[in-house]
Structure formats: structure tokens, C-alpha cells
Design an enzyme around this catalytic site. Structure first.
Site, short mmCIF file in Angstrom:
data_model
loop_
_atom_site.label_atom_id
_atom_site.label_comp_id
_atom_site.label_asym_id
_atom_site.label_seq_id
_atom_site.Cartn_x
_atom_site.Cartn_y
_atom_site.Cartn_z
N THR A 122 -24.87 -22.72 -14.36
CA THR A 122 -23.45 -22.77 -14.05
C THR A 122 -22.79 -21.41 -14.23
O THR A 122 -23.24 -20.59 -15.03
CB THR A 122 -22.76 -23.79 -14.98
OG1 THR A 122 -21.36 -23.70 -14.83
CG2 THR A 122 -23.10 -23.56 -16.45
N ASP A 123 -21.66 -21.22 -13.54
CA ASP A 123 -20.89 -19.97 -13.73
C ASP A 123 -20.19 -19.95 -15.10
O ASP A 123 -19.74 -18.91 -15.56
CB ASP A 123 -19.86 -19.79 -12.60
CG ASP A 123 -18.84 -20.91 -12.50
OD1 ASP A 123 -18.94 -21.90 -13.26
OD2 ASP A 123 -17.93 -20.80 -11.64
N GLU A 124 -20.13 -21.13 -15.77
CA GLU A 124 -19.40 -21.18 -17.05
C GLU A 124 -20.07 -20.35 -18.14
O GLU A 124 -19.45 -20.05 -19.16
CB GLU A 124 -19.25 -22.63 -17.52
CG GLU A 124 -18.48 -23.47 -16.52
CD GLU A 124 -17.89 -24.75 -17.10
OE1 GLU A 124 -17.90 -24.93 -18.32
OE2 GLU A 124 -17.42 -25.57 -16.29
N TYR B 201 -20.68 -27.11 -23.90
CA TYR B 201 -21.46 -27.28 -22.66
C TYR B 201 -21.97 -25.93 -22.16
O TYR B 201 -23.17 -25.74 -21.94
CB TYR B 201 -20.60 -27.94 -21.57
CG TYR B 201 -21.18 -27.79 -20.17
CD1 TYR B 201 -22.37 -28.43 -19.81
CD2 TYR B 201 -20.55 -26.98 -19.21
CE1 TYR B 201 -22.91 -28.27 -18.54
CE2 TYR B 201 -21.08 -26.82 -17.94
CZ TYR B 201 -22.26 -27.46 -17.61
OH TYR B 201 -22.80 -27.29 -16.35
P1 NAD Z 1 -24.62 -35.07 -13.48
O1 NAD Z 1 -24.07 -35.27 -14.85
O2 NAD Z 1 -23.99 -35.73 -12.32
O3 NAD Z 1 -26.15 -35.51 -13.47
C1 NAD Z 1 -27.04 -35.20 -14.50
C2 NAD Z 1 -28.30 -36.04 -14.32
O4 NAD Z 1 -29.22 -35.70 -15.37
C3 NAD Z 1 -28.05 -37.56 -14.43
O5 NAD Z 1 -28.73 -38.24 -13.41
C4 NAD Z 1 -28.62 -37.91 -15.80
O6 NAD Z 1 -29.10 -39.24 -15.88
C5 NAD Z 1 -29.74 -36.89 -15.92
N1 NAD Z 1 -30.09 -36.64 -17.33
C6 NAD Z 1 -29.24 -36.34 -18.35
N2 NAD Z 1 -29.93 -36.22 -19.49
C7 NAD Z 1 -31.24 -36.42 -19.19
C8 NAD Z 1 -32.43 -36.42 -19.95
N3 NAD Z 1 -32.42 -36.19 -21.26
N4 NAD Z 1 -33.60 -36.66 -19.31
C9 NAD Z 1 -33.63 -36.90 -17.97
N5 NAD Z 1 -32.52 -36.94 -17.22
C10 NAD Z 1 -31.35 -36.69 -17.80
O7 NAD Z 1 -24.69 -33.50 -13.29
P2 NAD Z 1 -24.39 -32.60 -12.00
O8 NAD Z 1 -22.95 -32.34 -11.90
O9 NAD Z 1 -25.13 -33.16 -10.85
O10 NAD Z 1 -25.10 -31.24 -12.47
C11 NAD Z 1 -26.48 -31.03 -12.25
C12 NAD Z 1 -26.87 -29.67 -12.79
O11 NAD Z 1 -26.13 -28.66 -12.13
C13 NAD Z 1 -26.58 -29.49 -14.28
O12 NAD Z 1 -27.63 -28.75 -14.84
C14 NAD Z 1 -25.28 -28.71 -14.32
O13 NAD Z 1 -25.20 -27.92 -15.47
C15 NAD Z 1 -25.43 -27.85 -13.07
N6 NAD Z 1 -24.15 -27.46 -12.42
C16 NAD Z 1 -23.20 -28.40 -12.11
C17 NAD Z 1 -22.04 -28.02 -11.45
C18 NAD Z 1 -20.97 -29.01 -11.07
O14 NAD Z 1 -19.90 -28.60 -10.61
N7 NAD Z 1 -21.19 -30.30 -11.20
C19 NAD Z 1 -21.85 -26.67 -11.12
C20 NAD Z 1 -22.83 -25.74 -11.47
C21 NAD Z 1 -24.00 -26.14 -12.11
O1 DAU Z 2 -17.95 -24.22 -12.98
C1 DAU Z 2 -19.04 -25.10 -12.90
C2 DAU Z 2 -18.79 -26.29 -13.79
O2 DAU Z 2 -17.77 -27.05 -13.17
C3 DAU Z 2 -20.03 -27.14 -14.03
O3 DAU Z 2 -20.99 -26.38 -14.70
C4 DAU Z 2 -19.69 -28.40 -14.82
O4 DAU Z 2 -20.82 -29.21 -14.94
C5 DAU Z 2 -18.59 -29.14 -14.10
O5 DAU Z 2 -18.19 -30.25 -14.87
C6 DAU Z 2 -17.39 -28.23 -13.83
O6 DAU Z 2 -16.69 -27.91 -15.06
P1 DAU Z 2 -15.08 -27.93 -15.15
O7 DAU Z 2 -14.71 -28.13 -16.55
O8 DAU Z 2 -14.50 -26.78 -14.42
O9 DAU Z 2 -14.80 -29.26 -14.24
P2 DAU Z 2 -13.79 -30.49 -14.45
O10 DAU Z 2 -13.82 -31.27 -13.17
O11 DAU Z 2 -14.01 -31.19 -15.73
O12 DAU Z 2 -12.36 -29.75 -14.53
C7 DAU Z 2 -11.89 -28.93 -13.48
C8 DAU Z 2 -10.54 -28.37 -13.94
O13 DAU Z 2 -9.60 -29.45 -14.00
C9 DAU Z 2 -10.57 -27.76 -15.33
O14 DAU Z 2 -9.69 -26.65 -15.37
C10 DAU Z 2 -10.02 -28.87 -16.23
C11 DAU Z 2 -9.05 -29.60 -15.33
N1 DAU Z 2 -8.92 -31.04 -15.60
C12 DAU Z 2 -10.04 -31.80 -15.66
C13 DAU Z 2 -9.97 -33.15 -15.95
C14 DAU Z 2 -11.22 -33.98 -16.04
C15 DAU Z 2 -7.65 -31.61 -15.77
O15 DAU Z 2 -6.62 -30.91 -15.67
N2 DAU Z 2 -7.57 -32.95 -16.05
C16 DAU Z 2 -8.68 -33.73 -16.16
O16 DAU Z 2 -8.52 -34.96 -16.44
#
Ligand code: NAD
Ligand code: DAU
Length: 351
Positions: free
Chosen positions: A132-134, A157
Site C-alpha cells: 500500500t501507499d500508506e 495497519y
Molecule cells: P480485503 O480485506 O478485502 O481482503 C483480504 C482477504 O485476505 C480476505 O479475503 C481475508 O479473508 C483474507 N485473509 C485475511 N487474513 C488471512 C489469513 N490469516 N489467512 C488467509 N487469508 C486471510 O483486502 P483488500 O482491500 O482486497 O486488500 C488486499 C491487499 O491489497 C492487502 O494486502 C492490502 O494491504 C492491499 N491494498 C489494498 C488497497 C485498498 O484500497 N483496498 C490499496 C492498496 C493495497
Molecule cells: O491507500 C491505500 C489504502 O486505502 C489501503 O492500503 C487500505 O487497505 C484501504 O483501507 C485504504 O485506506 P484508507 O484509510 O484511506 O481507506 P478508508 O476507506 O478507510 O478511508 C478513506 C478516507 O475516508 C480516509 O481519509 C478516512 C475517511 N473515512 C473513512 C471511513 C470508513 C471517513 O471520513 N469516514 C468513514 O466512516
């Protein structure tokens, strides 16, 4: 060449799009999906491909060393695309240890199993870690994260993801394990669990519930449509330089409050809501997220220049497609918000 690929976390949001893409596009590859099915994992996300001959689901925990070793011995994976993780920042604030366990230990268990299995020859092997970019921390109003930006994570996280990235790189240096890491910005699209901003707010509008905007809403995120991320993962997996890192982003920055207003406008059009009954009236400013990163923005020029990747879906287009998907899949939404979701929601928003 025939490949046996282990995709971890394939039943989650991004993982399910990656699995779908690979089993459809590469009939010669065999895709094994390891997922323990936490609250975020859902086999309904993969209904359309579950009977494919080149796809196998393995229910298991990436932190379970014996299980992971056994499947590596049995299926002799030639590559790993590692997505399994605890992924929600707010949950990491409530339960940081769970994030250390899955994101750090789970990654190490996979790395160890790959190292052992590939010990004789690392040729044509790849451990591709999705991050992730975080990990780069936060930006003020200017600048972009490049692949050279120092890591500076602020939430449990992002600290756990940063740590997992370091372990992947360390296995590359120490044991010569071929790896690639990509760091992506915020994804959105179908099958995203309604704890993340966009699906949460769509679900709340559908249920006429308030839209809890953290702080003043002036936090900025860079949004990428999930199939564009899957496209980038495909390209990096096949053409990326081994032992290298790629930043992936949408060139698409939005302040949360502006995004929420746009979402409300599109939802109002779809639901035929008058100005008087506009979803905007549900917007409520609530207590801020602790350690809330002000701004993320990715410089994705390396993956553009080296691999020719570009996002193909504009934000307006992607947001509309996403809303249409949730409106057309209310049953999916109802299934995932039953049970554990209610307890989580109460704790997160009603205290
Ligand atoms: P998600 O939470 O939707 O899915 C995570 C999956 O991992 C689920 O299916 C869960 O059951 C599985 N999982 C969790 N713990 C596990 C374990 N111990 N063993 C096996 N499976 C397990 O997540 P996502 O949003 O699809 O993110 C996927 C990946 O991409 C993550 O590594 C996240 O850090 C990264 N990522 C997400 C975002 C985003 O915006 N969602 C952005 C950048 C990177
Ligand atoms: O940047 C990549 C990341 O983006 C991924 O690595 C993470 O897995 C993914 O969850 C996401 O993280 P964020 O914290 O940016 O996403 P989230 O959707 O939780 O929140 C987006 C923005 O909205 C953030 O500034 C927090 C705000 N927010 C979020 C929620 C859930 C609110 O204002 N209210 C809310 O209820």
C-alpha cells in the site's frame, strides 16, 4: 509456460478481481487461492469462476506454518501473488495485534515456505507482494510518493504492511528470493466490503443512515478503480523487474468531502431523490480517526514508463459503475452486513 500460482487473499476485494482476471485470461495457468475467509473474505465474490478447471480454492490461514508448508510441498507453486491481509485502518487502531499477526507473521510464513520450496532453483520463481501507499506516511498539500520516498507509516495497519515489505526485501537480499513489491493507492469498485469509505456510504444512503465524515473531511486520497489495479498487477507480475518496487495510483486525488458530495449527487440521480430529500443531508462530521493521514498521492510514472500501464477508467465512470453494482447486488450487501458487521458498526460509530 505453465505456471502454478498461489494467490493469497483471493476471496477478498482486490484478490477476487485478480483471481477472476488470471483464471479467465490464462487458461494454461493453475490458480490456487488460499484464504481463511475472515469477515472480509467471501466465496460469493468468486461464484462465476468457482467451477473453472484451472482454479482451486484452499481454505487456510497464512499464519499456519504447517498448512502453508504442506500446500507448497503438494502443489509446488512457481509463484505467489500475496494479497491476504487485515486491511482496514480503523480495525487496526482497535486491534493492532491482529494486524501484526496476519500482515507480518503471515507474510513471513509464506516467504519461508517459498524459500524452502524453491531452495534448489530460484529460476522462474517470483514472490509478488501487494502493498500500500500508506507505508510512506502522509503528505501535506504538495508532493507525491515515489518509489524512493522513505517509509514513515503512521497507523498499526500501515506499520504492519511496511514491516511485511521490509521482510520481503530482506528475503530477496539474504536468501536471493526473487520478489517484486507494488504499493498502490485507494481502490474502489465491486465486491469491496462496506467498512471502507465508498461502499460504507453507499450502504448507508440505501438505509437512510448518517454518513460519518471523519474530522473536517479535508483529507485527500488518490482513488483507483479496482480492475485497473488488477491490470497493473497482471503487468507487473509478467513484465516487472525482479527485486524492484512499483508505485500504482490513479492520478486522481479527491478530498473526502468532495468525493462524498459527488457520491451523494450520483446516488440521488439513481434513486430519484429530490434536492429536498438529498443524501447530502445525511452527511455528519464525526470524531476524527486517530493519527489520520492528511493526504496520499502516488507518482505512478515508473510503472507508466517502464511497463506502459495507465488507468483506463475515469473516476466519474468508475464511481457510477460501482454504485450500479451495489444497487444491482443488494443481496450480496445484505449477506455481508449480517452478523459481525453490526457489532463492528456499533463499536466504531456509536461510542
Ligand atoms: P480485503 O480485506 O478485502 O481482503 C483480504 C482477504 O485476505 C480476505 O479475503 C481475508 O479473508 C483474507 N485473509 C485475511 N487474513 C488471512 C489469513 N490469516 N489467512 C488467509 N487469508 C486471510 O483486502 P483488500 O482491500 O482486497 O486488500 C488486499 C491487499 O491489497 C492487502 O494486502 C492490502 O494491504 C492491499 N491494498 C489494498 C488497497 C485498498 O484500497 N483496498 C490499496 C492498496 C493495497
Ligand atoms: O491507500 C491505500 C489504502 O486505502 C489501503 O492500503 C487500505 O487497505 C484501504 O483501507 C485504504 O485506506 P484508507 O484509510 O484511506 O481507506 P478508508 O476507506 O478507510 O478511508 C478513506 C478516507 O475516508 C480516509 O481519509 C478516512 C475517511 N473515512 C473513512 C471511513 C470508513 C471517513 O471520513 N469516514 C468513514 O466512516
Amino acid at each position: 509456460m505453465k505456471k502454478t500460482i498461489l494467490i493469497s487473499g483471493g476471496a477478498g476485494f482486490i484478490g477476487s478481481h485478480v483471481v477472476r482476471r488470471f483464471v479467465n485470461k490464462y487458461p494454461d495457468y493453475h490458480i490456487y487461492n488460499i484464504d481463511v475467509l475472515t469477515y472480509a473474505g467471501n466465496l460469493e465474490n468468486l461464484k462465476d469462476v468457482e467451477d473453472y478447471e484451472n482454479y482451486t480454492f484452499l481454505r487456510g490461514d497464512i499464519t499456519d506454518e504447517n498448512f502453508v508448508k504442506t500446500i507448497f510441498n503438494e502443489y509446488k507453486f512457481s509463484s505467489v501473488i500475496h494479497l491476504a491481509a487485515e486491511s482496514h485502518v480503523d480495525r487496526s487502531i482497535a486491534d493492532p495485534l491482529a494486524f501484526a499477526k496476519t500482515n507480518i507473521l503471515g507474510t513471513m510464513v509464506l516467504l519461508n515456505a517459498a524459500k524452502q520450496c524453491w531452495n534448489n532453483s530460484m529460476e522462474n520463481k517470483l514472490f509478488y507482494h501487494i502493498s500500500t501507499d500508506e507505508v510512506y506516511g502522509t503528505l501535506d498539500s504538495t508532493g507525491l510518493f515515489t518509489e524512493k520516498t522513505p517509509y514513515d507509516p503512521n497507523s498499526p495497519y500501515s506499520a504492519s504492511k511496511a514491516s511485511s515489505d521490509h521482510f520481503v526485501r530482506a528475503y530477496g537480499e539474504t536468501y536471493k528470493l526473487p520478489f517484486i513489491i507494488s504499493n498502490c493507492s485507494n481502490n474502489y469498485g465491486s465486491y469491496q466490503f462496506p467498512e471502507k469509505l465508498i461502499p460504507l456510504f453507499i450502504n448507508n444512503i440505501l438505509n437512510n443512515q448518517s454518513l460519518p465524515v471523519y474530522g473536517d473531511g479535508n483529507y485527500t486520497r488518490d482513488w483507483l478503480y479496482v480492475t485497473d489495479h488488477a491490470d497493473a498487477i497482471d503487468l507487473v507480475f509478467h513484465k516487472g523487474k525482479v527485486n524492484d518496487t512499483y508505485n500504482i495510483g490513479g492520478f486522481n486525488e479527491w478530498k473526502n468531502i468532495d468525493l462524498v458530495r459527488l457520491l451523494c449527487r450520483i446516488m440521488d440521480e439513481k434513486l430519484n431523490k429530490s434536492e429536498e430529500k438529498s443524501s447530502k443531508k445525511l452527511i455528519t462530521f464525526v470524531k476524527d480517526r486517530p493519527g489520520h493521514d492528511l493526504r496520499y498521492a502516488i507518482d505512478a510514472s515508473k510503472v507508466q514508463k517502464e511497463l506502459g500501464w495507465n488507468p483506463s477508467v475515469t473516476f466519474e465512470e468508475g464511481l457510477e459503475k460501482t454504485i450500479d453494482w451495489y444497487l444491482g447486488n443488494k443481496e450480496w450487501l445484505e449477506h455481508v452486513i449480517s452478523g459481525e458487521y453490526q457489532t463492528y458498526y456499533e463499536k466504531q460509530y456509536n461510542n
